[in-house]
Design an enzyme around this catalytic site. Structure first.
Site, PDB file in Angstrom:
ATOM      1  N   ARG A 266       0.783  -1.169   0.015  1.00 54.80           N
ATOM      2  CA  ARG A 266       0.007  -0.011   0.168  1.00 54.80           C
ATOM      3  C   ARG A 266       0.862   1.383  -0.014  1.00 54.80           C
ATOM      4  O   ARG A 266       0.573   2.211  -0.764  1.00 54.80           O
ATOM      5  CB  ARG A 266      -0.932   0.097   1.058  1.00 54.80           C
ATOM      6  CG  ARG A 266      -1.729   1.330   1.446  1.00 54.80           C
ATOM      7  CD  ARG A 266      -3.147   1.054   2.449  1.00 54.80           C
ATOM      8  NE  ARG A 266      -3.683   2.280   2.326  1.00 54.80           N
ATOM      9  CZ  ARG A 266      -3.304   3.293   3.464  1.00 54.80           C
ATOM     10  NH1 ARG A 266      -2.223   3.238   4.063  1.00 54.80           N
ATOM     11  NH2 ARG A 266      -4.169   4.330   3.329  1.00 54.80           N
TER      12      ARG A 266
ATOM     13  N   ARG B  26       2.948   0.699 -11.605  1.00 54.95           N
ATOM     14  CA  ARG B  26       1.864   0.574 -10.627  1.00 54.95           C
ATOM     15  C   ARG B  26       0.562  -0.422 -10.966  1.00 54.95           C
ATOM     16  O   ARG B  26       0.072  -0.924  -9.827  1.00 54.95           O
ATOM     17  CB  ARG B  26       0.959   2.118 -10.886  1.00 54.95           C
ATOM     18  CG  ARG B  26      -0.243   2.243 -10.129  1.00 54.95           C
ATOM     19  CD  ARG B  26      -0.332   2.175  -8.508  1.00 54.95           C
ATOM     20  NE  ARG B  26      -1.581   2.542  -7.965  1.00 54.95           N
ATOM     21  CZ  ARG B  26      -2.591   1.627  -8.010  1.00 54.95           C
ATOM     22  NH1 ARG B  26      -2.545   0.339  -8.515  1.00 54.95           N
ATOM     23  NH2 ARG B  26      -3.635   1.850  -7.400  1.00 54.95           N
TER      24      ARG B  26
ATOM     25  N   LYS C 194      -3.443 -11.313  -1.069  1.00 56.76           N
ATOM     26  CA  LYS C 194      -4.859 -11.676  -0.784  1.00 56.76           C
ATOM     27  C   LYS C 194      -4.895 -13.301  -0.787  1.00 56.76           C
ATOM     28  O   LYS C 194      -5.958 -13.824   0.007  1.00 56.76           O
ATOM     29  CB  LYS C 194      -5.803 -10.733  -1.604  1.00 56.76           C
ATOM     30  CG  LYS C 194      -5.904  -9.220  -1.542  1.00 56.76           C
ATOM     31  CD  LYS C 194      -6.754  -8.647  -2.255  1.00 56.76           C
ATOM     32  CE  LYS C 194      -6.842  -7.103  -1.774  1.00 56.76           C
ATOM     33  NZ  LYS C 194      -7.641  -6.517  -3.114  1.00 56.76           N
TER      34      LYS C 194
ATOM     35  N   ASN D 189     -12.699  -2.950  -3.079  1.00 51.57           N
ATOM     36  CA  ASN D 189     -13.112  -1.972  -1.747  1.00 51.57           C
ATOM     37  C   ASN D 189     -13.329  -0.729  -2.368  1.00 51.57           C
ATOM     38  O   ASN D 189     -12.521   0.001  -2.408  1.00 51.57           O
ATOM     39  CB  ASN D 189     -11.968  -2.195  -0.819  1.00 51.57           C
ATOM     40  CG  ASN D 189     -12.351  -1.418   0.567  1.00 51.57           C
ATOM     41  OD1 ASN D 189     -13.145  -0.477   0.602  1.00 51.57           O
ATOM     42  ND2 ASN D 189     -11.950  -2.125   1.405  1.00 51.57           N
TER      43      ASN D 189
ATOM     44  N   GLU E   8     -10.977   2.734  -2.910  1.00 55.03           N
ATOM     45  CA  GLU E   8     -10.825   3.435  -4.319  1.00 55.03           C
ATOM     46  C   GLU E   8     -11.228   4.941  -4.241  1.00 55.03           C
ATOM     47  O   GLU E   8     -10.467   5.766  -4.855  1.00 55.03           O
ATOM     48  CB  GLU E   8     -11.612   2.827  -5.335  1.00 55.03           C
ATOM     49  CG  GLU E   8     -11.291   1.271  -5.651  1.00 55.03           C
ATOM     50  CD  GLU E   8     -12.339   0.641  -6.537  1.00 55.03           C
ATOM     51  OE1 GLU E   8     -12.949   1.437  -7.417  1.00 55.03           O
ATOM     52  OE2 GLU E   8     -12.103  -0.669  -6.897  1.00 55.03           O
TER      53      GLU E   8
ATOM     54  N   THR F 290      -5.705  -2.338 -12.935  1.00 54.75           N
ATOM     55  CA  THR F 290      -5.200  -3.228 -12.054  1.00 54.75           C
ATOM     56  C   THR F 290      -6.040  -4.403 -11.643  1.00 54.75           C
ATOM     57  O   THR F 290      -5.503  -5.238 -11.072  1.00 54.75           O
ATOM     58  CB  THR F 290      -5.083  -2.158 -10.714  1.00 54.75           C
ATOM     59  OG1 THR F 290      -4.141  -1.015 -10.867  1.00 54.75           O
ATOM     60  CG2 THR F 290      -4.149  -2.800  -9.342  1.00 54.75           C
TER      61      THR F 290
ATOM     62  N   GLU G 281      -4.962  -8.171 -11.447  1.00 52.27           N
ATOM     63  CA  GLU G 281      -5.429  -8.992 -10.143  1.00 52.27           C
ATOM     64  C   GLU G 281      -6.064 -10.135 -10.544  1.00 52.27           C
ATOM     65  O   GLU G 281      -5.823 -11.603 -10.212  1.00 52.27           O
ATOM     66  CB  GLU G 281      -6.138  -8.250  -9.184  1.00 52.27           C
ATOM     67  CG  GLU G 281      -5.338  -7.170  -8.517  1.00 52.27           C
ATOM     68  CD  GLU G 281      -5.815  -6.544  -7.370  1.00 52.27           C
ATOM     69  OE1 GLU G 281      -6.399  -7.115  -6.376  1.00 52.27           O
ATOM     70  OE2 GLU G 281      -5.976  -5.320  -6.964  1.00 52.27           O
TER      71      GLU G 281
END
Lengths: 264, 264
Positions: free
Chosen positions: A20, A160, A171, A197, A201, A246, A250
């Protein structure tokens, strides 16, 4: 003081607190580079294949500079690092330096959304970043400068966005059973929901707005006018491209996560 | 919105208002790049010839990356621009693109203080930018990243400092008689005094302090601690190196200004 994430230590590299922090820090990098790019007009010619004649190449000027930069950086091991993803994988050459030994952090995968990042950047992000108040005409003198900064923007966006792999791996390790079920069911929508989430965001977008306004304003009032960059253009870059891509990274990473494991 | 100086128009390029604006804008660029560099340890090994074994080269890793970057940028005409000065002139190759036609803005000169800039950067600036609170150990994984950002810092410092030529040319045209006398007398001290404005220099330093503090702080408080960079390190970079070396460029440029002219 800032410190980049330590990829030589798997437990640190997959600590969500460290990830993070790295993602927040990359917001600064991306914003800095976009502010630099906004100094120049769009210069659409540099993205067109054949727009500028390059001997022995049919690439656009931008693609030529990007692939040549990647070739150079590959020689000094850039793409051995698990957080770097090339735009021109076929142009890379073997490093001239001895290999570094990174620990196995990510599961083997071939997820690379750089084509989507490049397309979004050229066709959607750049026109909003460069089209300030009035569209400025092309400046041939600035073609090289603009393209060189494009390389920096795209490399930071790519880093990024592909950091999503580290987020996903972290996760997966935390909620293995849940993700194994979703992956086996090929439930991409379910995975997407599991990693989303909305509150976080919105925090990211709020922070981007503040950063673009702060870094884009000369605090001494020394600039000709207030903003060096359109704040909304930076926020929308994240909202419409960085965050969605992103999540693609994932999800696609997780879809490959069971290959060769006990869960397959 | 920002716009870089227009070097295709001599009257605009020598307008002191435009030059001043460009110099102020370059403060942002330099500060941004220094903030990025401060993420990494000093990594002194990359500046030592032979520190990292490079096949068929006895350059340091940094010099190798810098010269290779310049070779690449030369191919796309970077060093045809009158505001760009190479660190490795002998490594440059002929551009592959058609030449651009810049108007004659500067008098012919061979002023290049890049060796001094590089020496100051590696031996004096970097240790203050990177030595935050405690010196962090070398990180081999970050050698390439650190050196790549060094290229950006040095290119922006070089551009800023060699802009002194435009300042000097502009001042020469405004006060030609005064400068012709000083130059003929080889009165470097007198020229230095004629181009020095202590009040403006203090303004620059005050502005740098504000910029380094503003751009170096995450406005959302999202960073682990307050500053991404030591503000004094940025201010001292200007105070001890950028401003003095710019004056060297101005003086040495003026010392060559009469060659081949009616005043020689």
């Amino acid at each position: 003081m800032d410190s980049t994430i330590d990829l030589s230590d798997a437990s640190k590299a997959l600590d969500l607190f460290n990830i993070r922090y790295q993602l927040i820090r990359l917001e600064d990098t991306i914003t800095f580079h976009l502010i630099e790019r906004a100094q120049f007009p769009l210069n659409a010619t540099i993205y067109k294949a054949g727009g500028i004649a390059i001997p022995n190449s049919d690439l656009s000027l931008f693609d030529w500079i990007m692939s040549a930069s990647e070739r150079l950086h590959a020689l000094v091991r850039r793409y051995e690092s698990p957080d770097e993803t090339p735009f021109f994988p076929s142009a890379l050459e073997k490093p001239i330096l001895q290999p570094l030994h990174y620990p196995q952090i990510l599961h083997a995968n071939d997820v690379n959304v750089n084509p989507e990042i490049k397309d979004s950047y050229i066709n959607h992000i750049l026109p909003t970043v460069c089209a300030q108040r009035e569209e400025r005409p092309e400046q041939q003198e600035n073609y090289g400068s603009a393209a060189t900064i494009d390389v920096l923007v795209l490399q930071s966006l790519s880093r990024r966005i592909h950091f999503g792999k580290f987020v996903a791996e972290s996760k997966f390790r935390t909620e293995t059973d849940r993700f194994v079920k979703l992956i086996k069911a090929e439930d991409r929508k379910g995975i997407d929901e599991a990693i989303t989430n909305m509150a976080v965001e919105q925090q990211v977008l709020d922070r981007l707005k503040l950063k673009a306004a702060t870094y884009g304003t000369d605090p001494s009032g020394g600039s000709r006018d207030v903003g060096k960059i359109d704040v909304d253009a930076v926020v929308n870059t994240y909202k419409n491209y960085v965050i969605p891509l992103t999540k693609v990274v994932e999800v696609e990473y997780l879809m490959q996560r069971l290959k060769g494991t006990e869960w397959e």
